[in-house]
Design an enzyme around this catalytic site. Structure first.
Site, PDB file in Angstrom:
ATOM      1  N   HIS A 103      43.938 -45.081  -5.824  1.00  0.00           N
ATOM      2  CA  HIS A 103      43.664 -45.374  -6.451  1.00  0.00           C
ATOM      3  C   HIS A 103      43.390 -44.920  -8.035  1.00  0.00           C
ATOM      4  O   HIS A 103      43.244 -43.349  -7.991  1.00  0.00           O
ATOM      5  CB  HIS A 103      42.144 -46.447  -6.501  1.00  0.00           C
ATOM      6  CG  HIS A 103      42.088 -46.599  -5.115  1.00  0.00           C
ATOM      7  ND1 HIS A 103      41.355 -47.143  -4.381  1.00  0.00           N
ATOM      8  CD2 HIS A 103      42.778 -47.833  -4.910  1.00  0.00           C
ATOM      9  CE1 HIS A 103      41.254 -47.597  -3.543  1.00  0.00           C
ATOM     10  NE2 HIS A 103      42.183 -48.284  -3.540  1.00  0.00           N
TER      11      HIS A 103
ATOM     12  N   ARG B  68      13.772 -25.556   8.855  1.00  0.00           N
ATOM     13  CA  ARG B  68      13.502 -26.851   9.030  1.00  0.00           C
ATOM     14  C   ARG B  68      15.269 -27.417   8.761  1.00  0.00           C
ATOM     15  O   ARG B  68      14.781 -29.054   8.594  1.00  0.00           O
ATOM     16  CB  ARG B  68      13.139 -27.208   7.492  1.00  0.00           C
ATOM     17  CG  ARG B  68      11.505 -26.176   7.506  1.00  0.00           C
ATOM     18  CD  ARG B  68      11.100 -26.217   6.521  1.00  0.00           C
ATOM     19  NE  ARG B  68      11.775 -25.494   5.594  1.00  0.00           N
ATOM     20  CZ  ARG B  68      11.351 -25.088   4.512  1.00  0.00           C
ATOM     21  NH1 ARG B  68      10.466 -26.266   3.745  1.00  0.00           N
ATOM     22  NH2 ARG B  68      12.165 -24.542   3.443  1.00  0.00           N
TER      23      ARG B  68
ATOM     24  N   ASP C 131      45.656 -51.866  -1.080  1.00  0.00           N
ATOM     25  CA  ASP C 131      46.709 -50.646  -1.013  1.00  0.00           C
ATOM     26  C   ASP C 131      47.473 -51.097  -0.222  1.00  0.00           C
ATOM     27  O   ASP C 131      49.008 -49.835  -0.801  1.00  0.00           O
ATOM     28  CB  ASP C 131      45.198 -49.902  -0.417  1.00  0.00           C
ATOM     29  CG  ASP C 131      44.061 -49.853  -0.870  1.00  0.00           C
ATOM     30  OD1 ASP C 131      44.368 -50.130  -2.249  1.00  0.00           O
ATOM     31  OD2 ASP C 131      43.580 -48.930  -0.983  1.00  0.00           O
TER      32      ASP C 131
ATOM     33  N   TYR D 218      30.883 -40.704  -4.448  1.00  0.00           N
ATOM     34  CA  TYR D 218      31.152 -40.758  -5.827  1.00  0.00           C
ATOM     35  C   TYR D 218      30.818 -40.636  -7.318  1.00  0.00           C
ATOM     36  O   TYR D 218      29.907 -41.739  -7.533  1.00  0.00           O
ATOM     37  CB  TYR D 218      32.682 -41.527  -6.099  1.00  0.00           C
ATOM     38  CG  TYR D 218      33.632 -42.300  -4.791  1.00  0.00           C
ATOM     39  CD1 TYR D 218      35.174 -42.288  -4.632  1.00  0.00           C
ATOM     40  CD2 TYR D 218      33.167 -42.850  -3.368  1.00  0.00           C
ATOM     41  CE1 TYR D 218      35.338 -42.489  -3.281  1.00  0.00           C
ATOM     42  CE2 TYR D 218      33.404 -43.442  -2.940  1.00  0.00           C
ATOM     43  CZ  TYR D 218      34.909 -43.051  -2.921  1.00  0.00           C
ATOM     44  OH  TYR D 218      35.506 -43.881  -1.182  1.00  0.00           O
TER      45      TYR D 218
ATOM     46  N   LYS E 278      36.166 -37.981 -11.122  1.00  0.00           N
ATOM     47  CA  LYS E 278      36.026 -39.104 -10.048  1.00  0.00           C
ATOM     48  C   LYS E 278      35.340 -36.971  -9.145  1.00  0.00           C
ATOM     49  O   LYS E 278      35.695 -36.348  -9.145  1.00  0.00           O
ATOM     50  CB  LYS E 278      36.579 -39.527  -8.583  1.00  0.00           C
ATOM     51  CG  LYS E 278      36.513 -40.586  -9.314  1.00  0.00           C
ATOM     52  CD  LYS E 278      38.003 -41.567  -7.851  1.00  0.00           C
ATOM     53  CE  LYS E 278      37.985 -42.185  -8.361  1.00  0.00           C
ATOM     54  NZ  LYS E 278      39.363 -42.955  -7.268  1.00  0.00           N
TER      55      LYS E 278
END
Length: 186
Positions: A65, A26, A171, A135, A75
């Site tokens: 970041h 499957r 950034d 995240y 995270k």
């Protein structure tokens, strides 16, 4: 049900989690998150946000970041479509690996997750068009606690695997790391 495999990296507190999917005619089934299996990493943290990004163009970079205390965050990052090079930079000033980075290839196929604790900057480069990233985050977003490092800061020596095609203005404008006689300014 198969267990998640937790793999240490050269940087203390940073982990790669391997998923062992169940495959049959499957398709596939995999456990991506289990609080019980990840208890040794998570501790008393709780997931407060689940965030998603899609990066349209190969070569684009998002990051680097981080959130400053008291809103510092853990995270857990997975690529759920496409492929990325995910990078974490240790910005814990008292760490023996301060300003060192570790990178991991994350893809829909390898089903890996990078667990990035508080005290790290995080970013990635999309290696395929329309790469999607999920995240799991342990803190609520706080704009006043937000910080960033420049993706191409010479102090970090990050080698991005493909030509950089796009970076946000925000950034691009993160300050360079300043090494001086009183320490490092982030």
């Amino acid at each position: 049900m198969s267990k998640l495999a937790i793999i240490d990296t050269p940087i203390k507190g940073l982990f790669v989690v391997e998923t062992n999917p169940f495959l049959d005619h499957r398709g596939a089934f995999a456990r991506w998150f289990c609080e019980e299996e990840l208890a040794g990493i998570i501790g008393n943290r709780h997931i407060k946000n689940v965030n998603f990004s899609r990066t349209a163009k190969r070569g684009s970079i998002r990051g680097m970041h981080f959130q400053r205390p008291p809103h510092a965050e853990m995270k857990m990052v997975r690529c759920i479509r496409g492929k990325i090079l995910d990078v974490a930079v240790d910005i814990r000033k008292d760490s023996p690996t301060f300003l060192q980075h570790h990178s991991v290839w994350l893809s829909a196929e390898n089903m890996r997750m990078l667990v990035i604790p508080e005290g790290f900057a995080h970013g990635f480069q999309a290696l395929e068009d329309n790469s999607e990233v999920l995240y799991l985050v342990s803190e609520f977003y706080s704009p006043e606690s937000e910080g960033g490092l420049r993706f191409n800061d010479p102090e970090l020596e990050i080698e991005w695997p493909v030509e950089v095609t796009d970076v946000s203005d925000k950034d691009l404008n993160h300050p360079l790391i300043e090494l001086n006689s009183v320490g490092v300014q982030l």
